[in-house]
Design a protein around this motif. Structure first.
Motif, PDB file in Angstrom:
ATOM      1  N   PRO A  98     -17.769  47.699 -49.800  1.00 26.32           N
ATOM      2  CA  PRO A  98     -16.327  47.664 -50.870  1.00 26.32           C
ATOM      3  C   PRO A  98     -15.833  46.826 -50.760  1.00 26.32           C
ATOM      4  CG  PRO A  98     -16.356  49.799 -50.554  1.00 26.32           C
ATOM      5  CD  PRO A  98     -17.877  48.987 -49.898  1.00 26.32           C
ATOM      6  N   LEU A  99     -15.699  46.488 -49.065  1.00 20.94           N
ATOM      7  CA  LEU A  99     -15.152  44.797 -48.108  1.00 20.94           C
ATOM      8  C   LEU A  99     -16.180  44.011 -48.979  1.00 20.94           C
ATOM      9  CD1 LEU A  99     -15.538  46.221 -44.810  1.00 20.94           C
ATOM     10  CD2 LEU A  99     -13.537  46.110 -46.199  1.00 20.94           C
ATOM     11  N   ILE A 100     -16.966  43.777 -49.438  1.00 18.13           N
ATOM     12  CA  ILE A 100     -17.403  42.261 -49.577  1.00 18.13           C
ATOM     13  C   ILE A 100     -16.899  42.394 -51.575  1.00 18.13           C
ATOM     14  CG2 ILE A 100     -19.581  41.537 -51.016  1.00 18.13           C
ATOM     15  CD1 ILE A 100     -20.995  42.458 -48.130  1.00 18.13           C
ATOM     16  N   ALA A 101     -16.968  43.483 -52.380  1.00 15.05           N
ATOM     17  CA  ALA A 101     -16.310  43.267 -53.364  1.00 15.05           C
ATOM     18  C   ALA A 101     -14.539  43.636 -52.895  1.00 15.05           C
ATOM     19  CB  ALA A 101     -16.285  44.699 -54.207  1.00 15.05           C
ATOM     20  N   ILE A 102     -13.891  43.210 -52.457  1.00 13.14           N
ATOM     21  CA  ILE A 102     -12.405  43.587 -52.075  1.00 13.14           C
ATOM     22  C   ILE A 102     -12.391  41.736 -51.972  1.00 13.14           C
ATOM     23  CG2 ILE A 102     -10.680  43.249 -50.687  1.00 13.14           C
ATOM     24  CD1 ILE A 102     -11.401  46.467 -50.638  1.00 13.14           C
ATOM     25  N   GLY A 103     -13.464  41.224 -50.640  1.00 12.08           N
ATOM     26  CA  GLY A 103     -13.392  40.030 -50.306  1.00 12.08           C
ATOM     27  C   GLY A 103     -13.571  39.597 -51.677  1.00 12.08           C
ATOM     28  N   VAL A 104     -14.646  39.148 -52.132  1.00 15.04           N
ATOM     29  CA  VAL A 104     -15.153  38.268 -53.575  1.00 15.04           C
ATOM     30  C   VAL A 104     -14.551  38.080 -54.240  1.00 15.04           C
ATOM     31  CG1 VAL A 104     -16.511  38.227 -55.415  1.00 15.04           C
ATOM     32  CG2 VAL A 104     -17.299  38.469 -53.459  1.00 15.04           C
ATOM     33  N   ALA A 105     -13.120  39.209 -54.420  1.00 11.66           N
ATOM     34  CA  ALA A 105     -12.056  39.336 -55.781  1.00 11.66           C
ATOM     35  C   ALA A 105     -10.620  38.617 -55.093  1.00 11.66           C
ATOM     36  CB  ALA A 105     -11.478  41.226 -55.912  1.00 11.66           C
ATOM     37  N   VAL A 106     -10.759  38.820 -53.187  1.00 11.07           N
ATOM     38  CA  VAL A 106      -9.974  37.774 -52.685  1.00 11.07           C
ATOM     39  C   VAL A 106     -10.069  36.376 -53.267  1.00 11.07           C
ATOM     40  CG1 VAL A 106      -7.845  36.476 -51.099  1.00 11.07           C
ATOM     41  CG2 VAL A 106      -8.861  39.243 -51.704  1.00 11.07           C
ATOM     42  N   VAL A 107     -11.101  36.343 -52.558  1.00 10.63           N
ATOM     43  CA  VAL A 107     -11.522  34.485 -53.071  1.00 10.63           C
ATOM     44  C   VAL A 107     -11.778  33.920 -54.527  1.00 10.63           C
ATOM     45  CG1 VAL A 107     -13.220  32.765 -53.242  1.00 10.63           C
ATOM     46  CG2 VAL A 107     -13.299  34.465 -51.045  1.00 10.63           C
ATOM     47  N   GLY A 108     -11.755  34.900 -55.190  1.00 11.56           N
ATOM     48  CA  GLY A 108     -11.276  34.955 -56.762  1.00 11.56           C
ATOM     49  C   GLY A 108     -10.176  34.192 -57.011  1.00 11.56           C
ATOM     50  N   LEU A 109      -9.664  35.500 -57.121  1.00 10.99           N
ATOM     51  CA  LEU A 109      -8.543  35.010 -56.869  1.00 10.99           C
ATOM     52  C   LEU A 109      -7.824  33.345 -56.730  1.00 10.99           C
ATOM     53  CD1 LEU A 109      -6.431  38.587 -56.661  1.00 10.99           C
ATOM     54  CD2 LEU A 109      -6.904  37.329 -58.808  1.00 10.99           C
ATOM     55  N   LEU A 110      -7.223  33.372 -55.667  1.00 13.23           N
ATOM     56  CA  LEU A 110      -7.344  32.502 -54.746  1.00 13.23           C
ATOM     57  C   LEU A 110      -7.878  31.153 -55.203  1.00 13.23           C
ATOM     58  CD1 LEU A 110      -7.805  32.997 -50.616  1.00 13.23           C
ATOM     59  CD2 LEU A 110      -6.537  32.406 -51.943  1.00 13.23           C
ATOM     60  N   LEU A 111      -8.806  30.966 -56.396  1.00 16.66           N
ATOM     61  CA  LEU A 111      -9.090  30.549 -57.075  1.00 16.66           C
ATOM     62  C   LEU A 111      -8.875  30.113 -58.589  1.00 16.66           C
ATOM     63  CD1 LEU A 111     -12.866  30.741 -56.301  1.00 16.66           C
ATOM     64  CD2 LEU A 111     -11.680  28.625 -55.709  1.00 16.66           C
ATOM     65  N   VAL A 112      -8.757  31.050 -58.461  1.00 18.36           N
ATOM     66  CA  VAL A 112      -7.482  30.598 -60.356  1.00 18.36           C
ATOM     67  C   VAL A 112      -6.142  30.351 -59.838  1.00 18.36           C
ATOM     68  CG1 VAL A 112      -6.262  31.951 -61.965  1.00 18.36           C
ATOM     69  CG2 VAL A 112      -8.584  32.652 -61.111  1.00 18.36           C
ATOM     70  N   LEU A 113      -5.127  30.611 -58.738  1.00 17.27           N
ATOM     71  CA  LEU A 113      -4.279  30.587 -57.559  1.00 17.27           C
ATOM     72  C   LEU A 113      -4.192  28.907 -57.944  1.00 17.27           C
ATOM     73  CD1 LEU A 113      -1.267  31.414 -57.700  1.00 17.27           C
ATOM     74  CD2 LEU A 113      -2.465  31.302 -55.220  1.00 17.27           C
ATOM     75  N   VAL A 114      -5.371  28.416 -56.875  1.00 18.02           N
ATOM     76  CA  VAL A 114      -5.604  27.314 -56.591  1.00 18.02           C
ATOM     77  C   VAL A 114      -5.194  26.294 -58.448  1.00 18.02           C
ATOM     78  CG1 VAL A 114      -7.059  25.318 -56.493  1.00 18.02           C
ATOM     79  CG2 VAL A 114      -6.087  27.475 -54.697  1.00 18.02           C
ATOM     80  N   GLY A 115      -6.061  26.527 -59.310  1.00 20.23           N
ATOM     81  CA  GLY A 115      -6.733  26.134 -60.251  1.00 20.23           C
ATOM     82  C   GLY A 115      -5.170  26.259 -60.987  1.00 20.23           C
ATOM     83  N   LEU A 116      -4.304  27.224 -60.938  1.00 13.67           N
ATOM     84  CA  LEU A 116      -2.991  26.720 -62.051  1.00 13.67           C
ATOM     85  C   LEU A 116      -2.155  26.238 -61.531  1.00 13.67           C
ATOM     86  CD1 LEU A 116      -2.627  31.087 -62.685  1.00 13.67           C
ATOM     87  CD2 LEU A 116      -3.607  28.684 -64.931  1.00 13.67           C
ATOM     88  N   LEU A 117      -2.457  26.474 -59.858  1.00 11.73           N
ATOM     89  CA  LEU A 117      -1.223  25.282 -59.641  1.00 11.73           C
ATOM     90  C   LEU A 117      -1.098  23.894 -59.027  1.00 11.73           C
ATOM     91  CD1 LEU A 117      -0.462  27.489 -56.337  1.00 11.73           C
ATOM     92  CD2 LEU A 117       0.904  27.391 -58.553  1.00 11.73           C
ATOM     93  N   ALA A 118      -2.351  23.587 -59.830  1.00  7.47           N
ATOM     94  CA  ALA A 118      -2.925  21.749 -59.491  1.00  7.47           C
ATOM     95  C   ALA A 118      -2.765  21.302 -61.064  1.00  7.47           C
ATOM     96  CB  ALA A 118      -3.939  21.938 -58.622  1.00  7.47           C
TER      97      ALA A 118
END
Length: 179
Positions: free
Chosen positions: A62-82
């Motif tokens: 679960p920790l790896i899954a949460i980490g991957v989800a957070v990194v994915g959301l951060l990448l989506v956020l960076v893409g939207l803000l750029a």
């Protein structure tokens, strides 16, 4: 933010390319070698044995899954803000959308400011909400230069078909040296 994307995109591309090359090397090595040799660069049998002992309820999953989800959301956020922050212009018909970039607006304002008497140099940054002008005055220019530069920018903004008029901030510094 766009600089972050310009750095992040090649790094992610290189990481995926390296993983692909590693996979190709491992597949070709598996086709060529004898069954007694296991894993050319990656110890696949050891990894498989370790993963077979791991259950879905164990702590790292679960920790790896949460980490991957957070990194994915951060990448989506960076893409939207750029995204590009274009400046809207009024169009002659409602079916047409007309925009310009902040860089073009800054160049127009900078050219007009540099043409003003008494201005030695100028730097301009523009967004849809604000235009910041930094002008350098010659030694003999008085404090009225700030008003002259402000009125030159206001005149230009009146001439442009901007959908929303940005605020203008003007700063003037005295330039030392010969004219």
């Amino acid at each position: 933010m766009r600089v972050l994307l310009r750095v992040l995109a090649p790094l992610l591309g290189l990481a995926l390319a390296a993983a692909g090359v590693l996979l190709v090397i491992e597949v070709v090595a598996a086709w060529v070698r004898t069954p007694a040799i296991t894993g050319l660069l990656v110890p696949w049998p050891d990894w498989r044995a370790a993963l077979e002992e791991l259950a879905w309820a164990d702590a790292p999953v679960p920790l790896i899954a949460i980490g991957v989800a957070v990194v994915g959301l951060l990448l989506v956020l960076v893409g939207l803000l750029a995204r590009r922050h274009d400046i809207g212009l009024t169009a002659s018909t409602p079916e047409v959308t007309v925009t310009t970039s902040p860089r073009v607006l800054a160049r127009l304002v900078g050219r007009r400011v540099r043409a003003t008497d008494g201005v030695a140099a100028a730097t301009v940054t523009a967004t849809a909400r604000k235009i910041s002008v930094g002008a350098q005055a010659w030694n003999d220019s008085g404090p009225e230069l700030r008003n002259d530069v402000g009125s030159a920018v206001d005149t230009l903004l009146d001439e442009l078909p901007l959908a929303r008029r940005p605020r203008v901030a003007v700063t003037v510094q005295q330039r030392k040296g010969p004219r």
